[in-house]
Write an enzyme that holds these catalytic residues in place. Structure first.
Site, mmCIF file in Angstrom:
data_model
loop_
_atom_site.group_PDB
_atom_site.id
_atom_site.type_symbol
_atom_site.label_atom_id
_atom_site.label_comp_id
_atom_site.label_asym_id
_atom_site.label_seq_id
_atom_site.Cartn_x
_atom_site.Cartn_y
_atom_site.Cartn_z
ATOM 1 C CB CYS A 50 50.766 47.848 35.503
ATOM 2 S SG CYS A 50 50.158 45.892 35.489
ATOM 3 C CB CYS A 61 54.767 40.879 36.809
ATOM 4 S SG CYS A 61 53.628 41.858 38.126
HETATM 5 FE FE1 FES Z 1 51.529 45.148 36.315
HETATM 6 FE FE2 FES Z 1 53.952 44.526 37.678
HETATM 7 S S1 FES Z 1 52.468 44.488 38.801
HETATM 8 S S2 FES Z 1 53.281 44.688 35.609
#
Ligand code: FES
Length: 123
Positions: free
Chosen positions: A33, A102
């Site tokens: 991400c 996350c």
């Molecule tokens: Fe990957 Fe939040 S979408 S850390």
């Protein structure tokens, strides 16, 4: 999609600030991400007396890092090391399935900060 607690921590993150002269610093990232987090700790008699973080990340990562600091503040180093990703998810009243990962970012940074502190102390 997100719980009220997630939105509260996203809109008003707790303990978000740079810390001068921390006793320990930890970093973590989610390569998939591009999210990145730093956690700073002050330690007094084996207790996390102060903690703060800075982050570049998504809503789930910001809320998770914020909640991680709330859970860790005032805990002994051993108890803080025992905080799990699931503890953070539970404290946030859940994260959407696609956002479960996350919760890793704050917990990983916290553990790295504690290991950094222990390494400096020769522990
Ligand atoms: Fe990957 Fe939040 S979408 S850390």
């Amino acid at each position: 999609m997100y719980s009220e607690k997630v939105m509260a921590h996203f809109n008003a993150p707790q303990n978000v600030r740079f810390m001068l002269n921390p006793d320990g610093v930890g970093e973590s990232g989610e390569p998939g991400c591009g999210d990145h987090c730093m956690i700073f700790i002050k330690v007094s008699e084996d207790v996390i007396s102060d903690i703060s973080f800075q982050i570049f990340g998504c809503c789930g990562a910001i809320a998770s890092a914020s909640m991680t600091t709330v859970l860790a503040k005032g805990k002994t180093l051993a108890d803080a090391l025992a905080i799990t990703e699931q503890d953070v998810v539970d404290a946030l009243d859940g994260l959407p399935e696609a956002k479960q990962h996350c919760s890793n970012i704050g917990v990983s940074a916290l553990r790295a900060a504690i290991y950094d502190y222990e390494g400096k102390k020769g522990g």
